[in-house]
Design a protein around this motif. Structure first.
Motif, short mmCIF file in Angstrom:
data_model
loop_
_atom_site.label_atom_id
_atom_site.label_comp_id
_atom_site.label_asym_id
_atom_site.label_seq_id
_atom_site.Cartn_x
_atom_site.Cartn_y
_atom_site.Cartn_z
N ASP A 1 0.74 -1.12 -0.22
CA ASP A 1 -0.21 -0.08 0.04
C ASP A 1 0.96 1.28 0.12
OD1 ASP A 1 0.92 -0.86 2.56
OD2 ASP A 1 -0.74 0.84 3.28
N LEU A 2 1.89 1.27 0.44
CA LEU A 2 3.09 2.48 0.54
C LEU A 2 3.60 2.56 -0.82
CD1 LEU A 2 4.62 4.47 2.06
CD2 LEU A 2 6.51 3.21 2.25
N VAL A 3 3.77 1.48 -1.50
CA VAL A 3 4.28 1.61 -2.70
C VAL A 3 3.01 2.27 -3.97
CG1 VAL A 3 5.18 0.54 -4.79
CG2 VAL A 3 6.09 -0.18 -2.71
N ARG A 4 1.92 1.62 -3.68
CA ARG A 4 0.84 1.95 -4.36
C ARG A 4 0.51 3.44 -4.32
NH1 ARG A 4 -2.40 0.57 -8.30
NH2 ARG A 4 -2.80 -1.49 -7.61
N GLN A 5 0.60 4.06 -3.08
CA GLN A 5 0.48 5.31 -2.51
C GLN A 5 1.30 6.17 -3.40
OE1 GLN A 5 0.71 6.56 1.46
NE2 GLN A 5 -0.13 8.71 1.29
N PHE A 6 2.62 5.89 -3.60
CA PHE A 6 3.58 6.93 -4.24
C PHE A 6 3.48 6.46 -5.56
CE2 PHE A 6 5.53 7.16 -0.43
CZ PHE A 6 6.23 8.55 -0.30
N THR A 7 3.00 5.43 -6.23
CA THR A 7 2.86 5.31 -7.75
C THR A 7 1.57 6.35 -8.00
OG1 THR A 7 1.60 3.30 -7.60
CG2 THR A 7 4.17 3.27 -8.07
N ASP A 8 0.59 6.05 -7.16
CA ASP A 8 -0.57 6.96 -7.43
C ASP A 8 -0.36 8.45 -7.21
OD1 ASP A 8 -2.14 4.72 -7.70
OD2 ASP A 8 -3.26 4.51 -5.81
N LEU A 9 0.66 8.79 -6.38
CA LEU A 9 0.74 10.19 -6.33
C LEU A 9 1.62 10.62 -7.38
CD1 LEU A 9 1.69 10.33 -2.73
CD2 LEU A 9 -0.04 11.74 -3.62
N LEU A 10 2.46 9.82 -7.95
CA LEU A 10 3.37 10.06 -9.25
C LEU A 10 2.53 10.36 -10.35
CD1 LEU A 10 6.16 10.42 -10.45
CD2 LEU A 10 6.26 7.93 -10.52
N LYS A 11 1.45 9.52 -10.57
CA LYS A 11 0.56 9.28 -11.62
C LYS A 11 -0.29 10.77 -11.40
CE LYS A 11 -3.11 6.66 -13.44
NZ LYS A 11 -4.04 5.28 -12.90
N GLU A 12 -0.78 11.04 -10.52
CA GLU A 12 -1.59 12.38 -10.37
C GLU A 12 -0.86 13.70 -10.40
OE1 GLU A 12 -4.62 14.54 -6.94
OE2 GLU A 12 -3.93 12.35 -6.75
N TRP A 13 0.41 13.70 -9.52
CA TRP A 13 1.04 14.93 -9.72
C TRP A 13 2.35 15.12 -10.56
CZ3 TRP A 13 -1.86 18.55 -7.49
CH2 TRP A 13 -2.83 18.25 -6.71
N LYS A 14 2.96 14.11 -10.86
CA LYS A 14 4.19 14.00 -11.56
C LYS A 14 5.26 14.83 -10.96
CE LYS A 14 1.80 12.60 -15.57
NZ LYS A 14 0.86 12.10 -14.95
N ASP A 15 5.38 14.78 -9.54
CA ASP A 15 6.28 15.40 -8.82
C ASP A 15 7.52 14.42 -8.63
OD1 ASP A 15 7.98 16.41 -6.72
OD2 ASP A 15 6.20 17.18 -5.73
N PRO A 16 8.83 14.75 -9.12
CA PRO A 16 10.08 14.09 -9.09
C PRO A 16 10.41 13.69 -7.69
CG PRO A 16 10.54 16.35 -9.96
CD PRO A 16 8.98 16.46 -9.28
N ARG A 17 9.74 14.14 -6.56
CA ARG A 17 10.12 13.75 -5.31
C ARG A 17 9.55 12.16 -5.08
NH1 ARG A 17 7.76 18.50 -1.62
NH2 ARG A 17 6.44 18.25 -3.41
N TYR A 18 8.67 12.08 -5.70
CA TYR A 18 7.92 10.73 -5.86
C TYR A 18 8.68 9.61 -6.57
CZ TYR A 18 4.06 13.60 -4.09
OH TYR A 18 3.28 14.45 -3.53
N ILE A 19 9.12 10.08 -7.50
CA ILE A 19 10.14 9.06 -8.35
C ILE A 19 11.52 9.00 -7.54
CG2 ILE A 19 11.76 8.96 -10.43
CD1 ILE A 19 9.68 10.68 -11.91
N ASP A 20 11.83 9.90 -6.91
CA ASP A 20 13.26 9.67 -5.81
C ASP A 20 13.14 8.77 -4.90
OD1 ASP A 20 15.80 10.61 -5.20
OD2 ASP A 20 15.00 11.86 -3.86
N PHE A 21 11.75 9.01 -4.26
CA PHE A 21 11.58 7.82 -3.06
C PHE A 21 11.33 6.47 -3.67
CE2 PHE A 21 8.43 5.44 -0.84
CZ PHE A 21 9.06 5.43 0.46
#
Length: 141
Positions: free
Chosen positions: A66-86
């Protein structure tokens, strides 16, 4: 506004507290759910979460889908490089791969969110040698 400043300073302190300190990271890991709720609110929760897991094999082994899912969902929605970095940060520990986490990330991105992958099109070149082009956005073919 003052509360946000105080909270941001608390997050900076948390980041420094867990940086390179596994014991402190383990204590903060008990409260990861609270940190996750603060993501996207401008408090640097993602940066703190990154530091909690960075090169800490024991904590990386505790990462749930669920943590990985949350970050992939955030990345999908916001395209923020911090999520890729995480996501990049949790795929290895001291330059050693973490296959379980790598598989989770691949499953969510390749299977559930293929639209996040770059689109590549092979087009013929004049001399008959194919040429690849990276396309941004939707490809209708």
């Amino acid at each position: 506004a003052r509360l946000k400043i105080v909270m941001s300073m608390c997050y900076r302190l948390m980041k420094q507290t867990v940086k390179g300190n596994e014991r402190n990271a383990e204590e903060l890991h008990k409260h990861v759910d609270v940190l996750r709720k603060h993501q996207g609110k401008g408090l640097s929760a993602t940066v703190v979460l990154k530091e909690v897991y960075m090169d800490k094999r024991k904590l990386l082994a505790m990462i749930q889908p669920d943590l990985v899912r949350q970050f992939t969902d955030l990345l999908k929605e916001w395209k923020d490089p911090r999520y890729i970095d995480f996501l990049l940060n949790i795929t290895t520990c001291e330059n050693e791969p973490m296959p379980k986490i790598q598989k989770m990330i691949c499953d969510y991105i390749f299977a559930d969110s293929p639209e996040m992958l770059p689109r590549i099109k092979i087009v013929p070149k004049k001399a008959g040698v194919p040429n690849t082009k990276l396309l941004v956005g939707f490809v209708d073919e």
